[in-house]
Design a protein around this motif. Structure first.
Motif, PDB file in Angstrom:
ATOM      1  N   VAL A 189       3.567  -1.452   4.257  1.00 32.95           N
ATOM      2  CA  VAL A 189       3.168  -0.064   3.840  1.00 32.95           C
ATOM      3  C   VAL A 189       4.333   0.869   3.287  1.00 32.95           C
ATOM      4  N   LYS A 190       4.125   1.480   2.244  1.00 35.22           N
ATOM      5  CA  LYS A 190       5.400   2.426   1.664  1.00 35.22           C
ATOM      6  C   LYS A 190       5.094   3.745   1.786  1.00 35.22           C
ATOM      7  N   GLY A 191       5.874   4.642   2.371  1.00 30.72           N
ATOM      8  CA  GLY A 191       5.701   5.783   2.184  1.00 30.72           C
ATOM      9  C   GLY A 191       6.891   6.637   2.787  1.00 30.72           C
ATOM     10  N   GLY A 192       7.805   7.073   2.409  1.00 36.22           N
ATOM     11  CA  GLY A 192       9.044   7.703   3.123  1.00 36.22           C
ATOM     12  C   GLY A 192       9.895   6.550   3.275  1.00 36.22           C
ATOM     13  N   VAL A 193       9.243   5.702   3.875  1.00 36.09           N
ATOM     14  CA  VAL A 193       9.874   4.298   4.313  1.00 36.09           C
ATOM     15  C   VAL A 193       8.910   3.152   4.125  1.00 36.09           C
ATOM     16  N   PRO A 211      -4.036  10.094   6.609  1.00 32.01           N
ATOM     17  CA  PRO A 211      -5.185  11.100   6.151  1.00 32.01           C
ATOM     18  C   PRO A 211      -5.501  11.074   4.776  1.00 32.01           C
ATOM     19  N   PHE A 212      -4.719  10.710   3.690  1.00 31.60           N
ATOM     20  CA  PHE A 212      -5.083  10.667   2.491  1.00 31.60           C
ATOM     21  C   PHE A 212      -5.048   9.459   1.784  1.00 31.60           C
ATOM     22  N   ASP A 213      -5.302   8.286   2.737  1.00 29.46           N
ATOM     23  CA  ASP A 213      -5.598   6.962   2.195  1.00 29.46           C
ATOM     24  C   ASP A 213      -4.494   6.401   1.158  1.00 29.46           C
ATOM     25  N   PHE A 214      -4.693   5.137   0.984  1.00 29.25           N
ATOM     26  CA  PHE A 214      -3.577   4.560   0.085  1.00 29.25           C
ATOM     27  C   PHE A 214      -3.984   4.086  -1.491  1.00 29.25           C
ATOM     28  N   GLY A 215      -2.871   3.656  -1.961  1.00 33.46           N
ATOM     29  CA  GLY A 215      -2.725   3.097  -3.433  1.00 33.46           C
ATOM     30  C   GLY A 215      -2.434   1.587  -3.311  1.00 33.46           C
ATOM     31  N   LEU A 216      -3.174   0.841  -4.074  1.00 35.37           N
ATOM     32  CA  LEU A 216      -2.915  -0.415  -3.862  1.00 35.37           C
ATOM     33  C   LEU A 216      -1.821  -1.049  -5.439  1.00 35.37           C
ATOM     34  N   VAL A 217      -0.652  -1.353  -4.940  1.00 37.57           N
ATOM     35  CA  VAL A 217       0.302  -2.005  -6.092  1.00 37.57           C
ATOM     36  C   VAL A 217       0.008  -3.438  -6.205  1.00 37.57           C
ATOM     37  N   LEU A 218      -0.488  -3.921  -7.283  1.00 37.83           N
ATOM     38  CA  LEU A 218      -0.791  -5.254  -7.534  1.00 37.83           C
ATOM     39  C   LEU A 218       0.407  -6.355  -8.207  1.00 37.83           C
ATOM     40  N   GLN A 219       0.368  -7.394  -7.603  1.00 38.98           N
ATOM     41  CA  GLN A 219       1.400  -8.342  -8.143  1.00 38.98           C
ATOM     42  C   GLN A 219       3.017  -8.129  -7.329  1.00 38.98           C
ATOM     43  N   THR A 220       2.582  -8.039  -5.938  1.00 41.45           N
ATOM     44  CA  THR A 220       3.621  -7.823  -5.142  1.00 41.45           C
ATOM     45  C   THR A 220       3.646  -8.716  -4.305  1.00 41.45           C
ATOM     46  N   GLY A 221       4.821  -8.542  -3.532  1.00 38.77           N
ATOM     47  CA  GLY A 221       5.121  -9.452  -2.182  1.00 38.77           C
ATOM     48  C   GLY A 221       6.782  -9.313  -1.642  1.00 38.77           C
ATOM     49  N   TYR A 222       7.200 -10.347  -1.284  1.00 35.49           N
ATOM     50  CA  TYR A 222       8.595 -10.214  -0.680  1.00 35.49           C
ATOM     51  C   TYR A 222       9.003 -11.753  -0.473  1.00 35.49           C
ATOM     52  N   VAL A 223      10.552 -11.878  -0.761  1.00 37.13           N
ATOM     53  CA  VAL A 223      10.974 -13.134  -0.577  1.00 37.13           C
ATOM     54  C   VAL A 223      12.078 -13.057   0.814  1.00 37.13           C
ATOM     55  N   LEU A 274       0.951  -1.185  -0.245  1.00 33.13           N
ATOM     56  CA  LEU A 274       0.037   0.132  -0.011  1.00 33.13           C
ATOM     57  C   LEU A 274       0.899   1.267   0.060  1.00 33.13           C
ATOM     58  N   ARG A 275       0.541   2.215  -1.014  1.00 27.63           N
ATOM     59  CA  ARG A 275       1.376   3.095  -1.269  1.00 27.63           C
ATOM     60  C   ARG A 275       0.575   4.355  -0.285  1.00 27.63           C
ATOM     61  N   ARG A 276       1.059   4.958   0.678  1.00 29.59           N
ATOM     62  CA  ARG A 276       0.735   5.881   1.574  1.00 29.59           C
ATOM     63  C   ARG A 276       0.797   7.269   0.991  1.00 29.59           C
ATOM     64  N   PHE A 277      -0.214   7.903   0.790  1.00 29.92           N
ATOM     65  CA  PHE A 277      -0.204   9.110   0.053  1.00 29.92           C
ATOM     66  C   PHE A 277       0.056  10.353   1.081  1.00 29.92           C
ATOM     67  N   ALA A 278       0.706  11.089   0.740  1.00 27.36           N
ATOM     68  CA  ALA A 278       0.940  12.320   1.499  1.00 27.36           C
ATOM     69  C   ALA A 278       0.279  13.650   1.410  1.00 27.36           C
ATOM     70  N   SER A 279      -0.485  13.591  -0.015  1.00 28.30           N
ATOM     71  CA  SER A 279      -1.221  14.797  -0.235  1.00 28.30           C
ATOM     72  C   SER A 279      -2.291  14.303  -1.125  1.00 28.30           C
ATOM     73  N   VAL A 280      -3.392  15.357  -1.441  1.00 27.84           N
ATOM     74  CA  VAL A 280      -4.254  15.117  -2.661  1.00 27.84           C
ATOM     75  C   VAL A 280      -3.438  15.124  -3.845  1.00 27.84           C
ATOM     76  N   GLU A 281      -2.401  15.817  -4.104  1.00 30.18           N
ATOM     77  CA  GLU A 281      -1.726  15.753  -5.372  1.00 30.18           C
ATOM     78  C   GLU A 281      -1.073  14.459  -5.777  1.00 30.18           C
ATOM     79  N   GLU A 282      -0.625  13.727  -4.589  1.00 32.30           N
ATOM     80  CA  GLU A 282      -0.074  12.295  -4.820  1.00 32.30           C
ATOM     81  C   GLU A 282      -1.136  11.503  -5.254  1.00 32.30           C
ATOM     82  N   GLN A 283      -2.323  11.632  -4.679  1.00 36.45           N
ATOM     83  CA  GLN A 283      -3.596  10.880  -5.067  1.00 36.45           C
ATOM     84  C   GLN A 283      -3.945  10.998  -6.652  1.00 36.45           C
ATOM     85  N   ASN A 284      -3.975  12.308  -6.993  1.00 39.30           N
ATOM     86  CA  ASN A 284      -3.954  12.660  -8.289  1.00 39.30           C
ATOM     87  C   ASN A 284      -3.189  12.036  -9.277  1.00 39.30           C
TER      88      ASN A 284
END
Length: 347
Positions: free
Chosen positions: A225-229, A128-140, A88-98
């Motif tokens: 969760v991804k956003g800054g770190v 506060p600005f919700d998240f974007g979902l990245v598809l086909q992801t995971g970790y090893v 989930l990409r955490r948005f820091a602003s409405v601009e990032e959402q757009n």
């Protein structure tokens, strides 16, 4: 005579070893455990550069190859290493959402970016600005994967735990010789250790130091969760947090400055106290153009290199290893974008 000597047992070296073994060839892997970027890597994979919302070249091909590769390894070793996990990409602003919505409608990105906002609220995650979902992801689980595969190689007499001595290496007619060992080919997969390699140290590999911390925290989340770190759940209230980028310090010692940087960025996301239980550092093998280094030495036809996987070793490794193998065995042309011929050799 061995088919391959492989120098280095990080993600690149193990990817090539598995490719070789799967093709019925023999390999002898040298590893002195001097480079730790693969061991300290988060192991997270995703097909998108989330900072700029841009896609990776051949992302779907790399993902498909990677999935097949780890299924094959898991079957061979008998343990699971590759785990599907939402990012989930955490948005820091409405601009990032757009910007996300614009990117999600592009042809190359639509298979990887959901066009619907994730409005789930995780306890103690500030979003506060919700998240974007990245598809086909995971970790090893890179630590378990590398450790188990080395044991597998050792059990078959295919692993040598010692430093590689370049002075013992000679090119013969149609093969290479290392002391008393003969092999058809040698492949260097040394990561930042390439700087000590007299055959390939002309290549512009610039190591970037990366550090991560392991924390204990009362966070109720089973996504990355991804956003800054990034915050990667490891289970039992334990999380990996990272990563830093440092271009001048080439040591693998954890630093106080990196820890403080990660703490500051983490506090912007989480609203709970946390305890740091570990800190790790490694030098990523990165290249200026952010492309792998794949190819054959211009003067030594049995000397090859697989390096420069950077931060995406778990995803790039299998495809890159196959590319090099097909070039060596079948003469298949290496794409110009990753071929070492893109850099001038003055030797």
């Amino acid at each position: 005579m061995k088919d391959y000597i492989i120098v280095g047992a990080g993600l690149a070296g193990i990817a090539f070893a598995e490719t070789v073994i799967n093709e019925g060839k023999s390999a002898l892997v040298f590893d002195n455990d001097s480079q730790h970027s693969s061991q300290t890597a988060a192991g997270v994979y995703n097909p998108v550069i989330l900072k700029r919302f841009s896609r990776l070249q051949d992302a779907q091909q790399q993902l498909d190859s990677m999935q097949q590769f780890y299924v094959q390894v898991e079957s061979r070793i008998g343990r699971k290493y590759n785990f599907d996990k939402q990012i989930l990409r955490r948005f820091a602003s409405v601009e990032e959402q757009n910007n996300w919505f614009i990117a999600s409608e592009k042809d190359g990105l639509s298979p990887f970016l959901s066009g619907t906002l994730v409005r789930d609220k995780f306890n103690d995650i500030d979003s506060p600005f919700d998240f974007g979902l990245v598809l086909q992801t995971g970790y090893v689980d890179t630590m378990a994967f590398l450790s188990d595969y080395k044991r597998f190689l050792e059990a078959s007499g295919s692993y040598v735990n010692e430093s590689f001595d370049y002075s013992k290496l000679t090119q013969k007619e149609g093969f290479v010789e290392y002391g008393t060992i003969k092999a058809r080919h040698i492949v260097f997969c040394e990561g930042f250790g390439i700087k000590s390699n007299p055959y390939f140290n002309h290549l512009p590999l610039e190591g970037t130091k990366g550090e991560v911390i392991i924390i204990k925290a009362n966070l109720e989340m089973d996504v990355i969760v991804k956003g800054g770190v990034f915050i990667l759940p490891l289970g039992n209230k334990t999380f990996k947090v990272g990563a830093t980028y440092e271009w001048t310090d080439k040591t693998e010692m954890p630093t106080e400055s990196a820890k403080l940087e990660l703490i500051e960025k983490l506090k912007e996301i989480v609203k709970v106290d946390f305890e740091i239980v570990d800190q790790k550092a490694g030098i990523r093998p990165t290249v200026k153009d952010r492309k792998p280094l794949i190819g054959t030495h211009p003067n030594f036809p049995n000397f090859h290199i697989l390096n420069g996987l950077g931060t995406r070793g778990v995803m790039l490794g299998p495809t890159s290893a196959k590319t090099l193998y097909e070039s060596i065995e079948n003469g298949t042309e290496i794409p110009a974008s990753v071929n070492i011929t893109r850099f001038r050799y003055n030797g």
